[in-house]
Design a protein around this motif. Structure first.
Motif, PDB file in Angstrom:
ATOM      1  N   LYS A   4      43.540  49.925  37.472  1.00 31.62           N
ATOM      2  CA  LYS A   4      44.046  48.604  37.114  1.00 31.62           C
ATOM      3  C   LYS A   4      45.295  48.261  37.930  1.00 31.62           C
ATOM      4  O   LYS A   4      45.436  47.150  38.450  1.00 31.62           O
ATOM      5  CB  LYS A   4      44.354  48.579  35.615  1.00 31.62           C
ATOM      6  N   THR A   5      46.189  49.231  38.078  1.00 34.92           N
ATOM      7  CA  THR A   5      47.418  49.015  38.836  1.00 34.92           C
ATOM      8  C   THR A   5      47.125  48.770  40.313  1.00 34.92           C
ATOM      9  O   THR A   5      47.706  47.868  40.932  1.00 34.92           O
ATOM     10  CB  THR A   5      48.357  50.219  38.678  1.00 34.92           C
ATOM     11  N   GLN A   6      46.220  49.573  40.871  1.00 39.45           N
ATOM     12  CA  GLN A   6      45.913  49.407  42.293  1.00 39.45           C
ATOM     13  C   GLN A   6      45.216  48.072  42.561  1.00 39.45           C
ATOM     14  O   GLN A   6      45.508  47.403  43.555  1.00 39.45           O
ATOM     15  CB  GLN A   6      45.040  50.558  42.782  1.00 39.45           C
ATOM     16  N   LEU A   7      44.325  47.668  41.685  1.00 37.25           N
ATOM     17  CA  LEU A   7      43.659  46.374  41.867  1.00 37.25           C
ATOM     18  C   LEU A   7      44.646  45.217  41.698  1.00 37.25           C
ATOM     19  O   LEU A   7      44.567  44.225  42.416  1.00 37.25           O
ATOM     20  CB  LEU A   7      42.496  46.230  40.885  1.00 37.25           C
ATOM     21  N   ARG A   8      45.568  45.352  40.761  1.00 36.06           N
ATOM     22  CA  ARG A   8      46.577  44.310  40.580  1.00 36.06           C
ATOM     23  C   ARG A   8      47.449  44.186  41.832  1.00 36.06           C
ATOM     24  O   ARG A   8      47.749  43.093  42.304  1.00 36.06           O
ATOM     25  CB  ARG A   8      47.439  44.620  39.359  1.00 36.06           C
ATOM     26  N   LEU A  54      33.741  50.732  41.550  1.00 31.53           N
ATOM     27  CA  LEU A  54      33.716  51.310  40.209  1.00 31.53           C
ATOM     28  C   LEU A  54      33.915  50.249  39.135  1.00 31.53           C
ATOM     29  O   LEU A  54      33.415  50.390  38.024  1.00 31.53           O
ATOM     30  CB  LEU A  54      34.802  52.384  40.073  1.00 31.53           C
ATOM     31  N   GLY A  55      34.627  49.195  39.469  1.00 34.86           N
ATOM     32  CA  GLY A  55      34.856  48.105  38.522  1.00 34.86           C
ATOM     33  C   GLY A  55      33.770  47.047  38.543  1.00 34.86           C
ATOM     34  O   GLY A  55      33.867  46.040  37.862  1.00 34.86           O
ATOM     35  N   SER A  73      43.416  38.648  37.018  1.00 37.98           N
ATOM     36  CA  SER A  73      43.896  39.466  35.912  1.00 37.98           C
ATOM     37  C   SER A  73      42.781  39.712  34.898  1.00 37.98           C
ATOM     38  O   SER A  73      42.607  40.836  34.407  1.00 37.98           O
ATOM     39  CB  SER A  73      45.077  38.783  35.244  1.00 37.98           C
ATOM     40  N   HIS A  74      42.026  38.673  34.602  1.00 35.53           N
ATOM     41  CA  HIS A  74      40.900  38.799  33.667  1.00 35.53           C
ATOM     42  C   HIS A  74      39.827  39.732  34.236  1.00 35.53           C
ATOM     43  O   HIS A  74      39.285  40.578  33.519  1.00 35.53           O
ATOM     44  CB  HIS A  74      40.329  37.405  33.378  1.00 35.53           C
ATOM     45  N   ALA A  79      37.064  44.939  34.371  1.00 36.91           N
ATOM     46  CA  ALA A  79      36.620  46.058  35.197  1.00 36.91           C
ATOM     47  C   ALA A  79      37.127  47.381  34.630  1.00 36.91           C
ATOM     48  O   ALA A  79      36.387  48.370  34.587  1.00 36.91           O
ATOM     49  CB  ALA A  79      37.101  45.879  36.633  1.00 36.91           C
ATOM     50  N   ALA A  80      38.374  47.414  34.184  1.00 38.06           N
ATOM     51  CA  ALA A  80      38.942  48.637  33.619  1.00 38.06           C
ATOM     52  C   ALA A  80      38.240  49.017  32.323  1.00 38.06           C
ATOM     53  O   ALA A  80      37.922  50.192  32.096  1.00 38.06           O
ATOM     54  CB  ALA A  80      40.437  48.467  33.394  1.00 38.06           C
ATOM     55  N   VAL A  81      37.973  48.034  31.473  1.00 40.14           N
ATOM     56  CA  VAL A  81      37.275  48.299  30.212  1.00 40.14           C
ATOM     57  C   VAL A  81      35.861  48.799  30.493  1.00 40.14           C
ATOM     58  O   VAL A  81      35.398  49.773  29.889  1.00 40.14           O
ATOM     59  CB  VAL A  81      37.253  47.034  29.328  1.00 40.14           C
ATOM     60  N   SER A  82      35.180  48.163  31.432  1.00 36.93           N
ATOM     61  CA  SER A  82      33.834  48.575  31.797  1.00 36.93           C
ATOM     62  C   SER A  82      33.825  49.999  32.349  1.00 36.93           C
ATOM     63  O   SER A  82      32.970  50.811  32.000  1.00 36.93           O
ATOM     64  CB  SER A  82      33.265  47.608  32.835  1.00 36.93           C
TER      65      SER A  82
END
Length: 132
Positions: A4-8, A54-55, A73-74, A79-82
Protein backbone atom coordinates in the motif's frame (compact mmCIF):
# COMPACT_ATOMS: atom_id res chain seq x y z
CA UNK A 1 1.14 -2.42 4.39
CA UNK A 2 4.33 -2.24 2.33
CA UNK A 3 2.43 -2.77 -0.89
CA UNK A 4 0.00 0.00 0.00
CA UNK A 5 2.82 2.40 0.89
CA UNK A 6 4.80 1.67 -2.26
CA UNK A 7 1.76 2.09 -4.50
CA UNK A 8 0.84 5.34 -2.76
CA UNK A 9 4.39 6.65 -3.29
CA UNK A 10 4.34 5.58 -6.94
CA UNK A 11 1.08 7.46 -7.47
CA UNK A 12 2.56 10.54 -5.83
CA UNK A 13 5.62 10.41 -8.08
CA UNK A 14 3.57 9.82 -11.22
CA UNK A 15 1.63 13.04 -10.50
CA UNK A 16 4.87 15.06 -10.29
CA UNK A 17 6.22 17.12 -13.16
CA UNK A 18 8.71 15.39 -15.44
CA UNK A 19 11.60 17.65 -14.39
CA UNK A 20 11.39 16.73 -10.68
CA UNK A 21 14.31 14.67 -9.39
CA UNK A 22 12.24 11.84 -7.76
CA UNK A 23 10.39 11.25 -11.02
CA UNK A 24 13.64 11.27 -13.01
CA UNK A 25 15.11 8.65 -10.66
CA UNK A 26 11.84 6.71 -10.66
CA UNK A 27 11.82 6.35 -14.44
CA UNK A 28 15.58 6.11 -15.02
CA UNK A 29 17.53 2.95 -15.70
CA UNK A 30 20.37 1.65 -13.59
CA UNK A 31 23.64 2.29 -15.43
CA UNK A 32 26.19 1.56 -12.72
CA UNK A 33 26.33 -0.74 -9.76
CA UNK A 34 26.25 -4.48 -9.27
CA UNK A 35 23.50 -6.75 -10.55
CA UNK A 36 23.19 -10.48 -10.43
CA UNK A 37 24.95 -12.14 -13.29
CA UNK A 38 22.71 -12.42 -16.35
CA UNK A 39 19.99 -10.42 -14.59
CA UNK A 40 18.47 -7.48 -16.43
CA UNK A 41 19.13 -4.00 -15.14
CA UNK A 42 16.17 -3.11 -12.99
CA UNK A 43 14.42 0.14 -12.28
CA UNK A 44 12.32 0.92 -9.24
CA UNK A 45 9.37 1.00 -11.61
CA UNK A 46 10.08 -2.60 -12.60
CA UNK A 47 9.90 -3.84 -9.01
CA UNK A 48 6.68 -1.86 -8.64
CA UNK A 49 5.18 -3.93 -11.44
CA UNK A 50 5.07 -6.93 -9.11
CA UNK A 51 2.97 -5.07 -6.54
CA UNK A 52 0.67 -3.76 -9.24
CA UNK A 53 0.05 -7.27 -10.54
CA UNK A 54 -0.53 -8.61 -7.01
CA UNK A 55 -3.13 -5.90 -6.48
CA UNK A 56 -4.90 -6.84 -9.76
CA UNK A 57 -4.33 -3.38 -11.22
CA UNK A 58 -3.84 -3.01 -14.97
CA UNK A 59 -0.15 -2.25 -15.45
CA UNK A 60 -0.65 -0.24 -18.62
CA UNK A 61 -3.18 2.11 -17.00
CA UNK A 62 -1.83 2.55 -13.49
CA UNK A 63 -0.24 5.95 -14.14
CA UNK A 64 -3.49 7.20 -15.67
CA UNK A 65 -5.42 5.92 -12.66
CA UNK A 66 -2.87 7.51 -10.30
CA UNK A 67 -3.42 10.95 -11.83
CA UNK A 68 -6.60 11.29 -9.75
CA UNK A 69 -5.58 11.10 -6.09
CA UNK A 70 -8.99 10.03 -4.72
CA UNK A 71 -9.50 7.26 -7.26
CA UNK A 72 -5.92 6.05 -6.78
CA UNK A 73 -6.37 5.95 -2.99
CA UNK A 74 -9.55 3.90 -3.40
CA UNK A 75 -7.85 1.53 -5.87
CA UNK A 76 -4.86 1.05 -3.54
CA UNK A 77 -7.13 0.28 -0.59
CA UNK A 78 -9.12 -2.27 -2.60
CA UNK A 79 -5.91 -3.83 -3.96
CA UNK A 80 -4.48 -4.24 -0.45
CA UNK A 81 -7.71 -5.78 0.87
CA UNK A 82 -7.88 -8.12 -2.12
CA UNK A 83 -4.24 -9.14 -1.67
CA UNK A 84 -4.71 -9.83 2.06
CA UNK A 85 -7.85 -11.89 1.43
CA UNK A 86 -6.09 -13.88 -1.27
CA UNK A 87 -3.17 -14.57 1.07
CA UNK A 88 -5.51 -15.65 3.86
CA UNK A 89 -7.42 -18.00 1.57
CA UNK A 90 -4.18 -19.51 0.24
CA UNK A 91 -2.86 -20.04 3.76
CA UNK A 92 -6.11 -21.68 4.87
CA UNK A 93 -6.05 -23.99 1.84
CA UNK A 94 -2.40 -24.81 2.46
CA UNK A 95 -3.11 -25.62 6.10
CA UNK A 96 -6.13 -27.72 5.20
CA UNK A 97 -4.15 -29.69 2.62
CA UNK A 98 -1.44 -30.33 5.22
CA UNK A 99 -4.07 -31.56 7.65
CA UNK A 100 -5.73 -33.75 5.02
CA UNK A 101 -2.45 -35.28 3.89
CA UNK A 102 -1.22 -35.99 7.39
CA UNK A 103 -0.20 -39.60 7.67
CA UNK A 104 -2.53 -41.61 9.86
CA UNK A 105 -0.95 -43.32 12.81
CA UNK A 106 -0.13 -46.90 11.95
CA UNK A 107 -1.99 -49.43 14.03
CA UNK A 108 0.02 -50.69 16.93
CA UNK A 109 1.40 -54.10 16.25
CA UNK A 110 1.16 -56.47 19.09
CA UNK A 111 3.43 -59.43 19.50
CA UNK A 112 2.78 -62.45 21.69
CA UNK A 113 5.37 -64.38 23.57
CA UNK A 114 5.55 -68.01 22.42
CA UNK A 115 6.23 -69.26 25.96
CA UNK A 116 3.88 -67.37 28.28
CA UNK A 117 1.40 -65.82 25.75
CA UNK A 118 2.15 -62.33 27.05
CA UNK A 119 1.22 -59.45 24.68
CA UNK A 120 4.01 -56.97 23.96
CA UNK A 121 3.33 -53.68 22.14
CA UNK A 122 6.57 -53.69 20.15
CA UNK A 123 9.09 -56.10 18.71
CA UNK A 124 11.82 -54.73 20.94
CA UNK A 125 9.58 -55.24 23.95
CA UNK A 126 9.04 -58.89 22.94
CA UNK A 127 12.77 -59.31 22.40
CA UNK A 128 13.52 -57.86 25.84
CA UNK A 129 10.84 -60.04 27.45
CA UNK A 130 12.16 -63.26 25.89
CA UNK A 131 15.77 -62.53 26.83
CA UNK A 132 15.10 -61.45 30.40
Amino acid sequence: MLMKTQLRWAGHISRMEDRCLPKIVFCSELTTGCCNRSAPKMRYKDSLKQYISLGHIDYHQWSTLASNREIWSHIIHNAAVSFENTCRICLKEKRQSRKNHALPMPPKETSRCAFCNRTCLSCIGLFSHQHA
